[in-house]
Scaffold this motif. Structure first.
Motif, PDB file in Angstrom:
ATOM      1  N   SER A 130     -24.527  15.838  13.378  1.00 35.50           N
ATOM      2  CA  SER A 130     -25.116  16.687  14.411  1.00 35.50           C
ATOM      3  C   SER A 130     -26.561  16.279  14.626  1.00 35.50           C
ATOM      4  N   LYS A 131     -27.170  16.845  15.668  1.00 35.42           N
ATOM      5  CA  LYS A 131     -28.581  16.550  15.911  1.00 35.42           C
ATOM      6  C   LYS A 131     -29.459  17.161  14.816  1.00 35.42           C
ATOM      7  N   MET A 176     -20.876  12.173  16.321  1.00 32.71           N
ATOM      8  CA  MET A 176     -21.592  12.704  17.493  1.00 32.71           C
ATOM      9  C   MET A 176     -21.017  12.074  18.757  1.00 32.71           C
ATOM     10  N   GLN A 192     -22.791  13.974  23.824  1.00 33.75           N
ATOM     11  CA  GLN A 192     -23.388  13.395  22.626  1.00 33.75           C
ATOM     12  C   GLN A 192     -23.450  11.877  22.776  1.00 33.75           C
ATOM     13  N   VAL A 295     -30.192  12.256  21.001  1.00 34.07           N
ATOM     14  CA  VAL A 295     -29.177  13.062  20.325  1.00 34.07           C
ATOM     15  C   VAL A 295     -28.283  13.844  21.293  1.00 34.07           C
ATOM     16  N   GLU A 296     -28.742  14.074  22.525  1.00 36.56           N
ATOM     17  CA  GLU A 296     -27.906  14.667  23.576  1.00 36.56           C
ATOM     18  C   GLU A 296     -28.433  14.164  24.906  1.00 36.56           C
TER      19      GLU A 296
END
Length: 563
Positions: A130-131, A176, A192, A295-296
């Motif tokens: 995850s971030k 991700m 992601q 990260v996104e």
């Protein structure tokens, strides 16, 4: 007397052994293959002065098991800290993982791995979930001054993934890799960065079922590496897809991004346009992991209507006619095609061999009509969007093409190209098995300099005897296009090849082209960046680097010409 059966090389159909060097450098799916046609085989023998005997036994195939013979340089205490963040199963220090996630897909990397030459490798491979994991990892690496590299799909062709200073490699595609949400009102998707192209496109196409949207959508971004490249990779290398003339390059499709940097975390705003000063979002695009970790990302998405797609193809009598027609089409202001590409005479003739048209009645008919070998030029394309719009674009392209002496080939040629467009790179291993190199370099160019660039680069590439040089333009703008040079040559010496490659890049920049259009810069093209953009602009990039990454942990070692 019975005709002697033509010899065909024993092109490999074997999945690379688990843990082997070949399993790292092989392009695409382990069980994916595409072999040169018989016409291509005959062409290579003729061009390179080779015989059937030369193809009777393969060269070094890189089938040996990976063995590094070097220790991890990060202490056990730090490794345990990474394990505490992501879990033991998401931290790897075995030889194979360390090498696999330290390499991309350049000819240089593949040639070295065939020989069992290792070079620089990462010390620890970490798979964040995850971030939040990424934030903790970046903070730890910054505190401990550990070099940090990012791996998405692994399709880099610019030496962008090699961890020059060891350290830690983040693999984003393991976990991700999801489409998080779709905002149908704004026509955007939050993704992601480790999501690969096919999964992203499938999720958008199936949006009504997965997200309850009223419509199905498409990402609009289809590079040749589509099947094995990641959304984040498209963004941070400024990639461009095969339908970019309509949908835009990655630069245009990205609306905003969320980044983790040693200096802090931030998310750029997703307004379609503001007048609030220089855009940090634009600064981060193309940064190739040197400022921080994406990260996104919020992407523009487009209505998916494949039933409206209009295919067309034309054969032009000359390269000049194809270029002039293309410029008029792109500046016509009646709409843009999605896929649009023109091949120069050599690529056209080599393509006819690749697709099995060489020597057939179809080729004879074209020649009789005045479209002569090594003069004629193939154009392929599609128009997409609302049906009336797509039909209008196709109609106008046909009108302009005929004005410049082109003959319609209907949409069949384009359909045939679509069927194999992601498969051509698979031939690389077949050719390198026999000491034949196939590689590419590409450049942006304005219309008024296109012919100078085309001629100047071809002159250099063709200077060694028996070199094939194919060129096409595939990303179009009212102000210019790109030239994509594909060259094939018999060369066993990697050092000699790298000297030749440097000469090609020199020829590109000397003749007014950019060092890259959509492959990114990496370490391979970094030496040409400052001469291309100038000292003052390069100082801006260095200043940004110092701001976001004062301890120089993010992808250090030459990417973008940064230390």
């Amino acid at each position: 007397m019975a005709k002697k059966k033509e010899f065909i090389p024993d092109w490999t159909e074997a999945v690379p052994p688990a843990g082997s060097y070949r399993s790292i450098f092989k392009w695409g799916a382990p069980d994916g293959f595409k072999h040169p046609s018989n016409a291509w085989y005959r062409m290579m023998k003729q061009e390179f002065g080779m015989t059937d005997d030369d193809f009777a036994a393969r060269k070094k195939e890189g089938l040996g098991k990976v063995s590094l013979g070097r220790k991890v340089r990060i202490g056990g205490a730090d490794i345990r800290k990474f394990q505490s963040i992501v879990g033991n199963d998401n931290v790897a220090v075995d030889d194979y993982s360390r090498l696999r996630f330290s390499r991309g897909k350049t000819v240089e990397e593949a040639s070295d791995l065939r020989e069992g030459k290792i070079g620089e490798v990462t010390d620890v491979v970490v798979h964040p979930r995850s971030k939040e994991d990424v934030k903790k990892i970046v903070a730890l690496c910054n505190a401990r001054k550990l070099p940090l590299y990012v791996y998405g799909g692994g399709s880099s062709v610019t030496l962008g993934l090699i961890p020059k200073r060891g350290g830690v490699t983040l693999v984003l595609s393991t976990h991700m890799n999801r489409l998080l949400s779709i905002n149908e009102q704004n026509q955007t998707a939050v993704v992601q960065p480790g999501m690969l192209g096919p999964a992203y496109e499938e999720a958008l196409n199936d949006a009504p079922n997965r997200f309850g949207t009223k419509r199905a959508y498409t990402c609009g971004h289809f590079p040749q590496s589509f099947e094995f490249s990641s959304v984040g990779g498209w963004v941070v290398t400024l990639g461009s897809g095969q339908a970019s003339t309509y949908y835009g390059d990655a630069y245009h499709i990205v609306l905003s991004g969320e980044y983790v940097t040693p200096a802090g975390d931030f998310k750029t705003l997703d307004y379609p346009g503001t007048a609030t000063g220089p855009k940090v979002n634009d600064i981060m695009k193309g940064s190739e992991g040197t400022f921080g970790v994406l990260v996104e990302v919020t992407m523009r998405i487009f209505r998916y209507a494949p039933e409206n797609r209009q295919r067309f193809a034309y054969m032009f009598p000359t390269w000049e006619a194809a270029v002039d027609a293309s410029r008029e089409i792109m500046q016509g202001e009646f709409g843009k095609p999605a896929v649009y590409r023109i091949s120069d005479p050599e690529e056209t003739d080599v393509g006819l061999k690749l697709y099995g048209i060489h020597g057939t009645p179809v080729e004879s008919f074209m020649t009789l009509r005045g479209y002569k070998p090594m003069q004629r030029c193939l154009m392929l394309g599609t128009a997409e969007g609302e049906l009336g719009y797509a039909k209008h674009v196709k109609k106008m392209i046909g009108k302009i093409s005929r004005k410049y002496g082109a003959m319609s080939l209907t949409g069949f040629a384009t359909k045939k190209w679509e069927h194999t467009r992601y498969k051509e790179p698979y031939m690389r291993e077949d050719l390198q098995d026999y000491g034949i190199i196939i590689d590419t370099l590409e450049s942006a160019v304005t219309w008024d300099n296109l012919h100078r660039l085309h001629q100047g680069v071809r002159e250099f590439v063709k200077s060694p005897p028996g070199t094939i040089c194919m060129t096409h333009a595939s990303h179009f703008y009212p102000q210019g296009t790109n030239l994509y040079f594909i060259y094939i040559m018999k060369m066993d010496d990697t050092k000699a090849y790298l000297k030749f490659q440097k000469g090609v890049i020199d020829a590109i920049t000397r003749n007014g082209g950019s060092p890259s259009h959509h492959h990114g810069t990496g370490r391979m093209l970094a030496p040409w960046l400052e001469p291309h953009i100038g000292r003052v602009q390069m100082e801006v990039i260095r200043t940004l680097k110092k701001h976001f990454d004062p301890k120089n942990i993010m992808n250090p070692g030459g990417v973008l010409g940064l230390k």
